[in-house]
Design an enzyme around this catalytic site. Structure first.
Site, short mmCIF file in Angstrom:
data_model
loop_
_atom_site.label_atom_id
_atom_site.label_comp_id
_atom_site.label_asym_id
_atom_site.label_seq_id
_atom_site.Cartn_x
_atom_site.Cartn_y
_atom_site.Cartn_z
N CYS A 208 0.82 -1.10 0.13
CA CYS A 208 -0.12 0.21 0.03
C CYS A 208 1.20 1.20 0.09
CB CYS A 208 -0.95 0.02 1.30
SG CYS A 208 -0.06 0.18 2.84
N CYS B 182 -8.44 1.82 6.90
CA CYS B 182 -7.82 2.37 5.66
C CYS B 182 -8.54 1.94 4.38
CB CYS B 182 -6.32 1.94 5.74
SG CYS B 182 -5.55 2.40 4.00
N HIS C 206 5.94 -5.48 8.52
CA HIS C 206 5.96 -7.14 8.84
C HIS C 206 6.30 -7.84 7.65
CE1 HIS C 206 3.51 -6.12 12.67
NE2 HIS C 206 4.90 -6.45 12.84
N GLU D 282 0.76 -1.10 15.82
CA GLU D 282 0.06 -0.10 15.61
C GLU D 282 -1.02 0.39 16.70
OE1 GLU D 282 -3.85 1.15 12.72
OE2 GLU D 282 -2.43 -0.05 11.95
N THR E 20 -6.22 0.52 11.52
CA THR E 20 -6.47 0.72 10.14
C THR E 20 -6.63 -0.47 9.30
OG1 THR E 20 -4.01 0.60 9.67
CG2 THR E 20 -5.16 2.86 10.11
N HIS F 63 -0.53 -5.26 19.13
CA HIS F 63 -0.03 -4.93 17.75
C HIS F 63 0.77 -3.42 17.79
CE1 HIS F 63 0.18 -3.63 13.43
NE2 HIS F 63 -0.06 -5.11 13.28
N SER G 193 1.92 -5.24 2.95
CA SER G 193 3.43 -5.06 3.34
C SER G 193 4.31 -6.01 2.21
CB SER G 193 3.58 -5.50 4.60
OG SER G 193 3.25 -4.66 5.58
#
Length: 281
Positions: free
Chosen positions: A13, A190, A42, A126, A162, A124, A262
């Site tokens: 992304c 997202c 990741h 994030e 996200t 996590h 990723s």
């Protein structure tokens, strides 16, 4: 020869591509060591490639020591950046802009007196970063079951990791409604995540085999694999084309491929090429 189809939305992304570009630019221009705060993304293959280029992960600012510290796409708490700057590190903030949006939303809710619930995967990176912006009373909720026994304030605000699914967010919100006096929900999923999930689901529905490419530590890739597995039992999550097994494709007429946010395009291309060799053998 089976049809091999890549999902219309798949792979790296904007936030990941941006973080990689910033890390490499920092490496090219720095005369001192360059570290990323934890793995930049990741994806172990990408992390290994960065190490070959001299960009190495550090567990924390203290381990980085000196030079440049790149904040990964997942983001961090404000305290981590303050610590890095206090140690004299040059900080390159590669936090994904969409993650930054969650930080701002969580901070705004906390400032307005809401108890913030973060819908996401506990632990996590994030989510840890979001919590650092969400105020002292913030809590992580992975699903509606996590709300059992959780004390809620009269005013509750909800943000979401996200890479979560809209379905999970909806289930959590439904479980909160009726338990609070005021509920405010900010959908911070997202758009790229939603597009990849929808494309993977559509392709899995009509495929005999689904291959999902991406790091096993990648939450969004694991969710893609789950979405595909619900629609195609013969779904396999791999990190690299070398893991492909010819037996997976026996009698398959359509092979679908998707990849996490990723996963660079070249990994997808290698996987397609390897599948073509396997099924032609």
């Amino acid at each position: 020869m089976p049809v091999i189809e890549v999902a219309r939305q798949a792979g790296a992304c904007y936030g990941v591509e941006r973080a990689l570009k910033m890390a490499l630019e920092a490496s090219d221009s720095a005369s001192q060591p360059v570290h990323t705060l934890g793995p930049l993304i990741h994806n172990p293959l990408v992390v290994a490639d960065l190490e070959e280029r001299g960009v190495r992960p550090a567990a924390d600012p203290a381990e980085a020591g000196s030079g440049t510290l790149v904040i990964r796409a997942h983001g961090v708490t404000p305290q981590v950046i303050a610590d890095a700057e206090a140690r004299g590190l040059a900080v390159v903030d590669a936090t994904c802009p969409y993650v930054k949006r969650v930080h701002r939303a969580a901070a705004r809710l906390a400032a307005e007196g809401y108890q913030v619930l973060v819908v996401g995967e506990s632990g996590h990176p994030e989510v840890q970063g979001i919590l650092g912006h969400a105020g002292e009373g913030a809590r992580v909720v992975s699903d509606e079951d996590d709300l059992a026994g959780l004390a809620l304030c009269d005013k509750v605000g909800v943000v979401v990791q996200t890479t979560q699914t809209a379905e999970r967010l909806a289930h959590v919100v439904a479980a909160v409604v009726g338990r609070v006096g005021e509920l405010r929900v900010i959908n911070t999923i997202c758009e790229a995540t939603s597009e990849r999930q929808a494309a993977a689901a559509e392709l899995a529905e009509r495929s005999d085999v689904m291959i999902v490419i991406g790091g096993r530590e990648s939450g969004n890739t694991r969710r893609l694999a789950q979405i595909c597995r619900e629609r195609c039992m013969n779904t396999h999550h791999i990190e690299d084309a070398a893991e492909l097994d010819a037996a997976w494709f026996d009698e398959a007429e359509r092979i679908g491929i998707t990849a996490g946010a990723s996963t660079p395009a070249e990994q997808i291309e290698r996987t397609v090429a390897q599948i073509e060799r396997v099924v032609a053998a």
